[in-house]
Design a protein around this motif. Structure first.
Motif, PDB file in Angstrom:
ATOM      1  N   TYR A  29       0.829  -1.206   0.000  1.00  5.86           N
ATOM      2  CA  TYR A  29       0.000   0.000   0.000  1.00  5.86           C
ATOM      3  C   TYR A  29       0.864   1.257   0.000  1.00  5.86           C
ATOM      4  O   TYR A  29       0.626   2.190  -0.785  1.00  5.86           O
ATOM      5  CB  TYR A  29      -0.921   0.009   1.227  1.00  5.86           C
ATOM      6  CG  TYR A  29      -2.286  -0.556   0.974  1.00  5.86           C
ATOM      7  CD1 TYR A  29      -3.392   0.261   0.829  1.00  5.86           C
ATOM      8  CD2 TYR A  29      -2.477  -1.928   0.870  1.00  5.86           C
ATOM      9  CE1 TYR A  29      -4.654  -0.262   0.593  1.00  5.86           C
ATOM     10  CE2 TYR A  29      -3.725  -2.464   0.635  1.00  5.86           C
ATOM     11  CZ  TYR A  29      -4.815  -1.625   0.499  1.00  5.86           C
ATOM     12  OH  TYR A  29      -6.055  -2.148   0.254  1.00  5.86           O
ATOM     13  N   VAL A  30       1.850   1.293   0.887  1.00  4.75           N
ATOM     14  CA  VAL A  30       2.699   2.483   1.016  1.00  4.75           C
ATOM     15  C   VAL A  30       3.452   2.755  -0.282  1.00  4.75           C
ATOM     16  O   VAL A  30       3.443   3.878  -0.803  1.00  4.75           O
ATOM     17  CB  VAL A  30       3.695   2.314   2.186  1.00  4.75           C
ATOM     18  CG1 VAL A  30       4.742   3.429   2.159  1.00  4.75           C
ATOM     19  CG2 VAL A  30       2.959   2.326   3.518  1.00  4.75           C
ATOM     20  N   CYS A  31       4.096   1.726  -0.823  1.00  6.61           N
ATOM     21  CA  CYS A  31       4.880   1.900  -2.049  1.00  6.61           C
ATOM     22  C   CYS A  31       3.994   2.282  -3.230  1.00  6.61           C
ATOM     23  O   CYS A  31       4.370   3.116  -4.059  1.00  6.61           O
ATOM     24  CB  CYS A  31       5.651   0.621  -2.362  1.00  6.61           C
ATOM     25  SG  CYS A  31       6.953   0.235  -1.165  1.00  6.61           S
ATOM     26  N   LEU A  35       4.021   5.760  -5.414  1.00  9.30           N
ATOM     27  CA  LEU A  35       4.112   5.774  -6.875  1.00  9.30           C
ATOM     28  C   LEU A  35       2.977   6.580  -7.496  1.00  9.30           C
ATOM     29  O   LEU A  35       3.187   7.326  -8.459  1.00  9.30           O
ATOM     30  CB  LEU A  35       4.089   4.348  -7.422  1.00  9.30           C
ATOM     31  CG  LEU A  35       5.418   3.588  -7.432  1.00  9.30           C
ATOM     32  CD1 LEU A  35       5.224   2.212  -8.057  1.00  9.30           C
ATOM     33  CD2 LEU A  35       6.480   4.353  -8.201  1.00  9.30           C
ATOM     34  N   ILE A  36       1.778   6.432  -6.954  1.00 10.12           N
ATOM     35  CA  ILE A  36       0.632   7.186  -7.481  1.00 10.12           C
ATOM     36  C   ILE A  36       0.885   8.685  -7.352  1.00 10.12           C
ATOM     37  O   ILE A  36       0.663   9.454  -8.298  1.00 10.12           O
ATOM     38  CB  ILE A  36      -0.669   6.788  -6.750  1.00 10.12           C
ATOM     39  CG1 ILE A  36      -1.068   5.359  -7.138  1.00 10.12           C
ATOM     40  CG2 ILE A  36      -1.801   7.763  -7.087  1.00 10.12           C
ATOM     41  CD1 ILE A  36      -2.246   4.819  -6.356  1.00 10.12           C
ATOM     42  N   VAL A  37       1.356   9.102  -6.182  1.00 16.03           N
ATOM     43  CA  VAL A  37       1.671  10.521  -5.971  1.00 16.03           C
ATOM     44  C   VAL A  37       2.762  10.974  -6.937  1.00 16.03           C
ATOM     45  O   VAL A  37       2.676  12.049  -7.544  1.00 16.03           O
ATOM     46  CB  VAL A  37       2.113  10.765  -4.508  1.00 16.03           C
ATOM     47  CG1 VAL A  37       2.610  12.203  -4.331  1.00 16.03           C
ATOM     48  CG2 VAL A  37       0.966  10.484  -3.549  1.00 16.03           C
ATOM     49  N   PHE A  38       3.773  10.132  -7.105  1.00 17.02           N
ATOM     50  CA  PHE A  38       4.878  10.430  -8.018  1.00 17.02           C
ATOM     51  C   PHE A  38       4.368  10.638  -9.442  1.00 17.02           C
ATOM     52  O   PHE A  38       4.748  11.605 -10.122  1.00 17.02           O
ATOM     53  CB  PHE A  38       5.887   9.277  -7.969  1.00 17.02           C
ATOM     54  CG  PHE A  38       6.974   9.349  -8.999  1.00 17.02           C
ATOM     55  CD1 PHE A  38       8.053  10.197  -8.837  1.00 17.02           C
ATOM     56  CD2 PHE A  38       6.914   8.556 -10.138  1.00 17.02           C
ATOM     57  CE1 PHE A  38       9.066  10.260  -9.797  1.00 17.02           C
ATOM     58  CE2 PHE A  38       7.914   8.610 -11.095  1.00 17.02           C
ATOM     59  CZ  PHE A  38       8.989   9.461 -10.922  1.00 17.02           C
ATOM     60  N   TYR A  39       3.488   9.747  -9.888  1.00 13.67           N
ATOM     61  CA  TYR A  39       2.973   9.846 -11.256  1.00 13.67           C
ATOM     62  C   TYR A  39       2.015  11.022 -11.423  1.00 13.67           C
ATOM     63  O   TYR A  39       2.017  11.681 -12.467  1.00 13.67           O
ATOM     64  CB  TYR A  39       2.284   8.545 -11.664  1.00 13.67           C
ATOM     65  CG  TYR A  39       3.242   7.426 -11.956  1.00 13.67           C
ATOM     66  CD1 TYR A  39       4.247   7.568 -12.906  1.00 13.67           C
ATOM     67  CD2 TYR A  39       3.165   6.216 -11.273  1.00 13.67           C
ATOM     68  CE1 TYR A  39       5.140   6.549 -13.166  1.00 13.67           C
ATOM     69  CE2 TYR A  39       4.057   5.189 -11.530  1.00 13.67           C
ATOM     70  CZ  TYR A  39       5.041   5.362 -12.476  1.00 13.67           C
ATOM     71  OH  TYR A  39       5.932   4.349 -12.729  1.00 13.67           O
ATOM     72  N   ILE A  73      -0.625   8.177 -16.972  1.00 14.02           N
ATOM     73  CA  ILE A  73      -2.051   8.159 -16.626  1.00 14.02           C
ATOM     74  C   ILE A  73      -2.553   6.717 -16.579  1.00 14.02           C
ATOM     75  O   ILE A  73      -3.261   6.317 -15.640  1.00 14.02           O
ATOM     76  CB  ILE A  73      -2.866   8.988 -17.641  1.00 14.02           C
ATOM     77  CG1 ILE A  73      -2.527  10.473 -17.504  1.00 14.02           C
ATOM     78  CG2 ILE A  73      -4.365   8.772 -17.437  1.00 14.02           C
ATOM     79  CD1 ILE A  73      -3.197  11.358 -18.541  1.00 14.02           C
ATOM     80  N   CYS A  74      -2.175   5.931 -17.584  1.00 14.76           N
ATOM     81  CA  CYS A  74      -2.580   4.520 -17.625  1.00 14.76           C
ATOM     82  C   CYS A  74      -2.005   3.751 -16.436  1.00 14.76           C
ATOM     83  O   CYS A  74      -2.698   2.936 -15.811  1.00 14.76           O
ATOM     84  CB  CYS A  74      -2.119   3.879 -18.933  1.00 14.76           C
ATOM     85  SG  CYS A  74      -2.891   4.563 -20.415  1.00 14.76           S
ATOM     86  N   SER A  78      -3.925   1.887 -13.287  1.00  8.22           N
ATOM     87  CA  SER A  78      -3.614   0.494 -12.953  1.00  8.22           C
ATOM     88  C   SER A  78      -3.264   0.349 -11.473  1.00  8.22           C
ATOM     89  O   SER A  78      -3.695  -0.614 -10.814  1.00  8.22           O
ATOM     90  CB  SER A  78      -2.446   0.001 -13.816  1.00  8.22           C
ATOM     91  OG  SER A  78      -2.031  -1.289 -13.422  1.00  8.22           O
ATOM     92  N   LEU A  79      -2.507   1.290 -10.935  1.00  7.87           N
ATOM     93  CA  LEU A  79      -2.116   1.233  -9.522  1.00  7.87           C
ATOM     94  C   LEU A  79      -3.323   1.410  -8.603  1.00  7.87           C
ATOM     95  O   LEU A  79      -3.420   0.754  -7.556  1.00  7.87           O
ATOM     96  CB  LEU A  79      -1.067   2.309  -9.232  1.00  7.87           C
ATOM     97  CG  LEU A  79       0.298   2.117  -9.902  1.00  7.87           C
ATOM     98  CD1 LEU A  79       1.191   3.318  -9.645  1.00  7.87           C
ATOM     99  CD2 LEU A  79       0.973   0.841  -9.414  1.00  7.87           C
TER     100      LEU A  79
END
Length: 206
Positions: A29-31, A35-39, A73-74, A78-79
């Motif tokens: 969850y954390v990782c 990644l979502i925030v990064f993207y 975005i894709c 997915s995440l």
């Protein structure tokens, strides 16, 4: 008596947690959220860059910029589906991650190789310098727009070294995250498979 065990075939090796200080589920969850925030941040700045510099870049570079906007975005979608899948134990949502992120890793590898090629392409370097000068000119920054091309060429060559090291490190982390997450997904699937075996045994279905 028939076997009470349904074989579960793992396609990924058991890999440690991507965040060693957390439990497996929390680690994923954390990782994934990081990644979502990064993207999302990357998508925001890519959108600004495309809107600001699109008129100055070549058609090829402009197309690549749009691809660089669509791909994250894709991956972000997915995440998000992955997190939902883990929470709901939805195999479809979890397994789509295995495919989407694998394709993304392949895309990133080719993008990295192509990036090195561009850094060594004189035409691309000249176009980049032209874009930078036009941008500084539009921003009323004559001190930068009037710098000689040699200054920018040296800056690009120096930045390439950092680019290569940075991408290798980030790519290695992404590969480890992918393997670790896929391993955890299969742990969930294996656990669900065992639970199903137990229920079938209790219902005398074997």
């Amino acid at each position: 008596m028939a076997s009470t065990k349904t074989d579960f075939k793992r396609r990924f090796p058991k890999v440690g947690r991507c965040c060693c200080c957390c439990a497996p589920k929390v680690s994923v969850y954390v990782c994934t959220i990081i990644l979502i925030v990064f993207y999302v941040i990357g998508i925001f700045f890519s959108g600004l860059s495309l809107n600001k510099f699109g008129t100055y870049t070549s058609s090829v570079t402009n197309i690549l910029s749009k691809v660089e906007l669509v791909v994250p975005i894709c991956v972000t979608i997915s995440l998000i589906l992955l997190l939902i899948g883990i929470e709901k134990r939805n195999k479809v949502f979890m397994n789509q991650f295995k495919i989407v992120f694998f394709i993304y890793l392949i895309y990133s590898l080719f993008s990295f190789i192509y990036g090195i090629y561009l850094f060594n392409n004189d035409e691309y370097v000249k176009e980049s310098i032209k874009t930078l000068k036009n941008t500084y000119k539009e921003a009323n920054m004559p001190n930068f727009s009037e710098l000689p091309d040699e200054f920018y060429q040296n800056s690009i060559k120096n930045s390439m070294k950092f680019y290569i090291v940075e991408v290798i490190v980030i790519y290695a982390l992404f590969v480890y995250y992918y393997l670790s997450t896929c391993s955890y997904i299969e742990d969930i699937e294996e656990g669900a498979n065992d639970e199903n075996d137990i229920r079938n045994l209790e219902n005398n279905e074997y």
